[in-house]
Design an enzyme around this catalytic site. Structure first.
Site, PDB file in Angstrom:
ATOM      1  N   LYS A  63       0.843  -1.209   0.000  1.00  0.00           N
ATOM      2  CA  LYS A  63       0.000   0.000   0.000  1.00  0.00           C
ATOM      3  C   LYS A  63       0.876   1.257   0.000  1.00  0.00           C
ATOM      4  O   LYS A  63       0.613   2.204  -0.738  1.00  0.00           O
ATOM      5  CB  LYS A  63      -0.935  -0.017   1.219  1.00  0.00           C
ATOM      6  N   GLN A 107      -4.881  -1.456   9.633  1.00  0.00           N
ATOM      7  CA  GLN A 107      -4.803  -2.805   9.052  1.00  0.00           C
ATOM      8  C   GLN A 107      -5.405  -3.840  10.006  1.00  0.00           C
ATOM      9  O   GLN A 107      -5.121  -3.832  11.209  1.00  0.00           O
ATOM     10  CB  GLN A 107      -3.329  -3.134   8.746  1.00  0.00           C
ATOM     11  N   ASP A 130     -11.121   2.380   3.446  1.00  0.00           N
ATOM     12  CA  ASP A 130     -11.498   0.956   3.403  1.00  0.00           C
ATOM     13  C   ASP A 130     -13.010   0.798   3.204  1.00  0.00           C
ATOM     14  O   ASP A 130     -13.474  -0.281   2.843  1.00  0.00           O
ATOM     15  CB  ASP A 130     -11.145   0.281   4.742  1.00  0.00           C
TER      16      ASP A 130
HETATM   17  N1  GUN Z   1      -6.775  -6.935   6.220  1.00  0.00           N
HETATM   18  C1  GUN Z   1      -7.000  -7.719   5.135  1.00  0.00           C
HETATM   19  N2  GUN Z   1      -7.592  -6.992   4.154  1.00  0.00           N
HETATM   20  C2  GUN Z   1      -7.720  -5.731   4.635  1.00  0.00           C
HETATM   21  C3  GUN Z   1      -8.240  -4.542   4.089  1.00  0.00           C
HETATM   22  O1  GUN Z   1      -8.712  -4.490   2.949  1.00  0.00           O
HETATM   23  N3  GUN Z   1      -8.216  -3.448   4.916  1.00  0.00           N
HETATM   24  C4  GUN Z   1      -7.708  -3.492   6.174  1.00  0.00           C
HETATM   25  N4  GUN Z   1      -7.738  -2.361   6.895  1.00  0.00           N
HETATM   26  N5  GUN Z   1      -7.219  -4.594   6.702  1.00  0.00           N
HETATM   27  C5  GUN Z   1      -7.217  -5.706   5.939  1.00  0.00           C
END
Ligand code: GUN
Length: 310
Positions: A63, A107, A130
């Protein structure tokens, strides 16, 4: 034409190249970022990791790299696993108040002593790239997609479905969509997006009776269960669009150079079997997974544009 229109002699599916389509999304985001510079704005994305989960570390590194490649201001906070919920909430509050941060994500999964819902609800909805905050979930469920921030994986899957429809000459209204998996991150928002596009939507899950028969109804079959190769070729209606959201690491034969047992990535769909029947299909890797990060960048650029009223 529906999936039924596929001839039995037409045996190879159109492969949806998520990597190439994601590159197109990222190029557009980079262009939007350059346009925002004229307004004196650089989109800012803050990512918070608590603990040292290796998969989470890999995801957030990706990311951060994508954010920098798009020309964003990229911020990462890595907190120790013992961080208290109050400390994490204080950081979220500080990032909510920081005008240089337009997108903010924490996350998942979080350590067990932290209530994930409380943390997700603390994120300012306008920065919730998200799309997990109940305000954004609610806006999506009432069909207000112009105000919502939409979860990245289903938003990316929707672009791939649109690309498949263009290729197959389909329009979505009235199509039968079956989603296997009812998670808040993928299954439920995917259902809302397909419903907003006038599909007839079924959400199947681990308690669904005769899942293969339900799956076989689908013109659009989305698998998001985290079970390696669970969806077999005979679950797929001939000519259907198959979207595989699963990313599962499984043992492979042999050992790598460091003498560790080899592994490989597979989806929730038995690819070769399904590709012989489907009209269009996403590979794993190189399908939906590549779209997720691209849509996170698109959401961040969108949040920045909304913040400055562009
Ligand atoms: N953990 C696994 N996929 C995601 C996601 O798309 N966003 C977040 N914040 N955590 C994750």
């Amino acid at each position: 034409m529906s999936a039924q229109g596929r001839s039995t002699t037409d045996a190879s599916a159109f492969v949806l190249d998520g990597a190439a389509i994601a590159e197109g999304v990222l190029a557009k985001v980079a262009e939007e970022t350059r346009a925002l510079a004229a307004h004196g704005v650089t989109p800012g994305l803050a990512v918070v990791l608590v603990g040292d989960n290796p998969a989470s570390q890999t995801y957030i590194a990706g990311k951060g790299r994508a954010a920098k490649a798009c020309g964003f201001h990229s911020i990462q906070h890595t907190l120790p696993a013992e961080t208290s919920e109050a400390e994490l909430l204080a950081l979220v509050e500080a990032l909510n108040a920081d005008p240089a941060v337009h997108g903010l994500l924490v996350q998942l999964p979080l350590p067990e002593h932290i209530d994930s819902s409380r943390v997700l609800e603390a994120i300012a909805p306008a920065k919730d790239v998200d799309g997990f905050h109940p305000i954004n979930v609610g806006l999506l469920s009432i069909g207000n997609t112009s105000r919502a921030l939409i979860p990245c994986t289903p938003a990316g899957a929707m672009i791939l479905i649109d690309r498949a429809c263009e290729r197959l000459g389909w329009t979505l209204p009235g199509m039968e969509a079956v989603i296997i998996g009812r998670s808040n991150i993928v299954g439920k928002p995917m259902a809302q997006l397909l419903l907003a596009r006038h599909c007839t939507v079924t959400v199947a899950h681990s308690r669904t009776l005769d899942l293969p028969s339900v799956a076989r109804r689908a013109d659009i079959l989305v698998a998001a269960v985290g079970q390696p190769e669970m969806v077999r070729g005979d679950w797929v209606k001939p000519g259907a669009i198959v979207i595989d959201v699963g990313i599962n690491r499984v043992p492979a034969h042999g050992r790598d150079a460091s003498a560790k047992p080899k592994t490989r990535l597979v989806g929730d769909v038995a690819y070769a079997e399904a590709a012989a029947v489907a009209g269009a299909i996403t590979p794993v890797p190189g399908g939906v997974g590549r779209m997720t990060i691209a849509m996170l960048m698109a959401n961040t650029a969108l949040a920045a544009k909304r913040a400055v009223g562009v």
